[in-house]
Design a protein around this motif. Structure first.
Motif, PDB file in Angstrom:
ATOM      1  N   SER A   4       0.527  -1.297  -0.282  1.00 26.66           N
ATOM      2  CA  SER A   4       0.396   0.243  -0.060  1.00 26.66           C
ATOM      3  C   SER A   4       1.129   1.094  -0.063  1.00 26.66           C
ATOM      4  N   ILE A   5       1.835   1.395   0.719  1.00 25.93           N
ATOM      5  CA  ILE A   5       2.991   2.291   0.835  1.00 25.93           C
ATOM      6  C   ILE A   5       3.156   2.356  -0.735  1.00 25.93           C
ATOM      7  N   GLN A   6       4.060   0.940  -1.319  1.00 24.93           N
ATOM      8  CA  GLN A   6       4.658   1.920  -2.779  1.00 24.93           C
ATOM      9  C   GLN A   6       3.854   2.495  -3.521  1.00 24.93           C
ATOM     10  N   LYS A   7       2.344   1.791  -3.360  1.00 25.80           N
ATOM     11  CA  LYS A   7       1.143   2.218  -3.771  1.00 25.80           C
ATOM     12  C   LYS A   7       0.975   4.269  -4.394  1.00 25.80           C
ATOM     13  N   ALA A   8       1.025   4.117  -3.020  1.00 22.41           N
ATOM     14  CA  ALA A   8       0.756   5.624  -2.063  1.00 22.41           C
ATOM     15  C   ALA A   8       1.958   6.186  -2.673  1.00 22.41           C
ATOM     16  N   ASN A 183     -12.805  19.650  -1.050  1.00 24.85           N
ATOM     17  CA  ASN A 183     -11.570  18.378  -0.249  1.00 24.85           C
ATOM     18  C   ASN A 183     -10.388  18.558  -0.073  1.00 24.85           C
ATOM     19  N   VAL A 184      -9.934  18.785   1.363  1.00 23.89           N
ATOM     20  CA  VAL A 184      -8.752  18.817   1.823  1.00 23.89           C
ATOM     21  C   VAL A 184      -8.043  17.294   2.484  1.00 23.89           C
ATOM     22  N   MET A 185      -6.649  17.334   2.408  1.00 17.01           N
ATOM     23  CA  MET A 185      -6.151  16.374   2.749  1.00 17.01           C
ATOM     24  C   MET A 185      -6.651  15.611   3.942  1.00 17.01           C
ATOM     25  N   THR A 186      -6.683  16.263   4.873  1.00 16.34           N
ATOM     26  CA  THR A 186      -7.093  15.423   6.309  1.00 16.34           C
ATOM     27  C   THR A 186      -8.821  15.155   5.694  1.00 16.34           C
ATOM     28  N   THR A 187      -9.171  15.607   5.312  1.00 12.42           N
ATOM     29  CA  THR A 187     -11.342  15.170   4.899  1.00 12.42           C
ATOM     30  C   THR A 187     -11.428  14.371   4.003  1.00 12.42           C
ATOM     31  N   LEU A 204      -1.639  10.582   0.827  1.00  9.09           N
ATOM     32  CA  LEU A 204      -1.922  12.170   1.633  1.00  9.09           C
ATOM     33  C   LEU A 204      -1.063  12.014   2.991  1.00  9.09           C
ATOM     34  N   GLY A 205      -1.371  11.067   3.604  1.00  5.59           N
ATOM     35  CA  GLY A 205      -0.975  10.896   4.509  1.00  5.59           C
ATOM     36  C   GLY A 205       0.694  10.917   5.096  1.00  5.59           C
ATOM     37  N   LEU A 206       1.178  10.433   3.593  1.00  4.66           N
ATOM     38  CA  LEU A 206       3.198  10.998   4.373  1.00  4.66           C
ATOM     39  C   LEU A 206       3.126  11.755   3.890  1.00  4.66           C
ATOM     40  N   ILE A 207       2.590  13.213   2.849  1.00  5.92           N
ATOM     41  CA  ILE A 207       2.499  14.295   2.427  1.00  5.92           C
ATOM     42  C   ILE A 207       2.291  15.061   3.773  1.00  5.92           C
ATOM     43  N   LEU A 208       1.635  14.663   4.775  1.00  4.87           N
ATOM     44  CA  LEU A 208       0.879  15.255   5.470  1.00  4.87           C
ATOM     45  C   LEU A 208       2.490  15.279   6.295  1.00  4.87           C
ATOM     46  N   LEU A 211       5.251  17.689   5.640  1.00  2.25           N
ATOM     47  CA  LEU A 211       5.328  18.440   5.739  1.00  2.25           C
ATOM     48  C   LEU A 211       5.152  19.424   7.236  1.00  2.25           C
ATOM     49  N   SER A 212       4.946  18.175   7.525  1.00  4.02           N
ATOM     50  CA  SER A 212       4.700  18.212   9.402  1.00  4.02           C
ATOM     51  C   SER A 212       6.628  18.552   9.795  1.00  4.02           C
ATOM     52  N   LEU A 213       7.334  17.675   9.182  1.00  2.00           N
ATOM     53  CA  LEU A 213       8.691  17.018   8.760  1.00  2.00           C
ATOM     54  C   LEU A 213       9.664  18.856   8.756  1.00  2.00           C
ATOM     55  N   LEU A 214       9.116  19.333   7.646  1.00  2.00           N
ATOM     56  CA  LEU A 214       9.672  20.172   7.395  1.00  2.00           C
ATOM     57  C   LEU A 214       9.438  21.943   7.780  1.00  2.00           C
ATOM     58  N   VAL A 215       8.410  21.850   8.349  1.00  6.31           N
ATOM     59  CA  VAL A 215       8.181  23.108   9.309  1.00  6.31           C
ATOM     60  C   VAL A 215       9.460  22.888  10.824  1.00  6.31           C
ATOM     61  N   ASN A 216       9.590  21.779  11.194  1.00  2.84           N
ATOM     62  CA  ASN A 216      10.138  21.481  12.237  1.00  2.84           C
ATOM     63  C   ASN A 216      11.302  21.886  11.895  1.00  2.84           C
TER      64      ASN A 216
END
Lengths: 228, 217
Positions: A4-8, A183-187, A204-208, A211-216
Motif C-alpha cells: 500500500s505504501i509502495q502504491k501510495a 476536499n482537503v488532505m485530512t477530509t 496524503l498521510g505521507l505528504i502531511l 510537511l510537518s517534518l519540514l515545518v519543524n
C-alpha cells in the motif's frame, strides 16, 4: 501494508490529478487562513502583551478558551450560521472554500494571539524601560519590540499553518468534503479510508507527515538565526 | 536643577519620601544606601518611568536620560544598539574604544556577557546629550578594569556636557572616587546629603555613621 505504501508513493510520483486537486485546495485553504490569522493575530497579541487596559484579562481568558475550542464545535457554529436556517444563509457560503478559510481563521487566530501575548508580556517591560530611558518615542519603542518578536511571529505562523493543515473537524463540517471542490488532505484521508481505498489516504498521510517534518526543520533552522 | 518633594506608596506603605533636591549641573551626585532604601525607585521617578503619588513629574522642562540596572540589549549588533541613540558612527567607535568593546562591534548584543552588555548599554546612553543623566548601578556587572574605565568616561562626559549626573550605586568607594555630592537614603528617607568627602568622612547623622561603619569606612 508495504505494498500500500509502495502504491501510495507511486501515486504521488505519478502526479495523480485528484491528488493534485486535493493538494491545491489544501494549500489555498491553509495558506490563506494562516496568513489572515497572522495579520489579525500578531497586532492583537502584541497589544495584549504590551499594553494594560480595562477588559484585557477578560479578553485573555476568552482567547485561551478559543485556543482550546474543539474544531467540530467551531464547524458546528459556522454550519448553524450559514446553513439554510442560519442568519447568514443568503451569503450561500456553506460548502465553499471561503467558509472553510473563515472557520480556520477563527480556529488559529487565538493560537497566534496567545504565542505573541506570552512573548511580548515577558519582553516588553524591560525593553520599554530601556527605550524610555533613552528617550525614545512610542513608534520607535514598538519598532524595536516588533524586531524582538521576529522569531515568535515566524514560529506562530508555522504552528498555526501546521494546525490548519492538520485540522479536520471544522473543514469537514463547513466544506462538506466535496470531491474536486472542497476536499482537503485530512477530509480526503477520512473519505477514502471509509471507502476502503487506502492508497490515496496513505499518499496524503505521507505528504502531511513530510510537511510537518519540514515545518519543524525550518523552525529549528530559523530559531538560531532570528533569535540573534 | 531642582526636583519637587514627593512621596511614593506601594500597597499603602510609604516606600520613599524625599524633599526638594538640588542636582547641580556639571556635578555627579551619588545616591547611596542599603538594599531596599529606595535608590532605584528614586531613579525611576526622577526619570519619569514611574510616577510619584502626586501623579506629576518631579522635574520638568529638562531632557532626561536613564540607564536602568538591567539595560535591555536590542536584537541587533552591539554597534547598531549603540547607534540607536544617535547616528554618529565615529562617536560610537570612540565610546566603544573607551570601554574596550570595539572588537565586539559586529557581534550580536544578545550574545554579550553581563559585563559586556553593561558596557554596551553605557556607550548607548552616552551617545545622546541630556540635561540630566541617571545611571542606576552602571558598573555592577563589570570587572575592576572596566569599572575604572567607565568611571573615567562618566566623569569626563559629565564635565564636558555640563549635565547633572545622578549615579545610583551600592559601592561607597565608587561614590568616593567619582562623585562630587552624595545623597544617603535609608528606609525610603533622605538621611544626609552634601559634599561627598564631608559626608563620608565626617557624617552628621548617626544612621549614616552606622551605615558607613558597616562598610568599614
Amino acid at each position: 501494508m508495504g505494498s500500500s505504501i509502495q502504491k501510495a508513493i507511486e501515486l504521488i510520483l505519478s502526479a495523480d490529478p485528484e491528488l493534485l486537486n486535493i493538494l491545491a485546495t489544501t494549500a489555498r485553504v491553509c495558506l490563506t487562513s494562516s496568513i489572515l490569522a497572522l495579520v489579525i493575530g500578531v497586532p492583537l497579541g502584541i497589544l495584549f502583551g504590551a499594553e494594560r487596559f480595562p477588559g484585557r484579562r477578560v479578553l485573555l481568558v476568552l482567547n485561551r478558551t478559543l485556543i482550546g475550542m474543539p474544531p467540530v464545535v467551531c464547524g458546528l457554529l459556522f454550519y448553524m450560521l450559514f446553513s439554510g436556517v442560519g442568519p447568514f444563509r443568503h451569503l450561500h457560503l456553506l460548502f465553499t472554500v471561503k467558509l472553510m478559510i473563515l472557520a480556520q481563521v477563527v480556529l488559529i487566530t487565538p493560537i497566534i494571539i496567545g504565542i505573541m501575548e506570552t512573548f511580548v508580556a515577558d519582553t516588553a517591560p524591560a525593553l520599554r524601560e530601556t527605550a524610555r530611558g533613552l528617550g525614545f518615542g512610542r513608534i520607535k519603542e514598538y519598532r524595536l519590540l516588533i524586531n524582538e518578536c521576529l522569531y515568535s511571529i515566524f514560529s506562530a505562523y508555522l504552528l498555526s499553518f501546521a494546525r490548519a493543515i492538520a485540522e479536520v473537524g471544522a473543514v469537514a463540517m463547513v466544506g462538506g468534503a466535496i470531491a474536486w471542490k472542497t476536499n482537503v488532505m485530512t477530509t480526503a484521508i477520512m473519505m477514502y479510508t471509509n471507502r476502503g481505498s487506502f492508497t490515496l489516504g496513505i499518499a496524503l498521510g505521507l505528504i502531511l507527515l513530510t510537511l510537518s517534518l519540514l515545518v519543524n526543520v525550518v523552525l529549528s533552522l530559523m530559531q538560531g538565526r532570528l533569535s540573534r | 536643577m531642582k526636583t519637587t518633594a514627593f512621596t511614593k506608596t506601594y500597597n499603602r506603605r510609604v516606600v520613599l519620601y524625599l524633599p526638594e533636591l538640588e542636582l547641580p549641573k556639571g556635578k555627579i551626585t551619588a545616591v547611596i544606601g542599603p538594599n531596599g532604601s529606595g535608590k532605584s525607585t528614586f531613579a525611576k521617578i526622577l526619570a519619569g518611568i514611574e510616577r510619584s503619588d502626586e501623579k506629576k513629574p518631579i522635574l520638568s522642562g529638562v531632557k532626561v536620560g536613564y540607564l536602568p540596572q538591567k539595560s535591555f540589549p536590542f536584537r541587533m549588533s552591539t554597534e547598531k544598539n549603540i547607534l540607536q541613540n544617535g547616528n554618529d558612527p565615529a562617536r560610537a567607535r570612540e565610546l566603544m574604544h573607551a570601554l574596550g568593546i570595539e572588537a565586539l562591534a559586529g557581534q550580536s548584543a544578545k550574545k554579550l556577557s553581563g559585563g559586556e552588555t553593561a558596557r554596551m548599554a553605557l556607550c548607548r546612553i552616552l551617545m545622546s546629550r541630556y540635561d540630566l543623566l541617571i545611571l542606576d548601578e552602571p558598573t555592577t556587572a563589570m570587572d575592576m578594569e572596566s569599572t575604572l574605565a567607565a568611571e573615567k568616561l562618566i566623569r569626563n562626559i559629565c564635565r564636558e556636557q555640563d549635565c547633572a549626573l545622578v549615579l545610583i550605586t551600592h559601592s561607597i568607594s565608587q561614590a568616593k572616587r567619582i562623585s562630587d555630592r552624595v545623597l544617603v537614603l535609608q528606609r525610603g528617607e533622605l538621611i544626609e546629603q552634601g559634599d561627598v568627602q564631608k559626608v563620608l568622612l565626617t557624617p552628621r547623622s548617626e544612621e549614616t555613621r552606622r551605615f558607613l561603619d558597616f562598610y568599614g569606612l
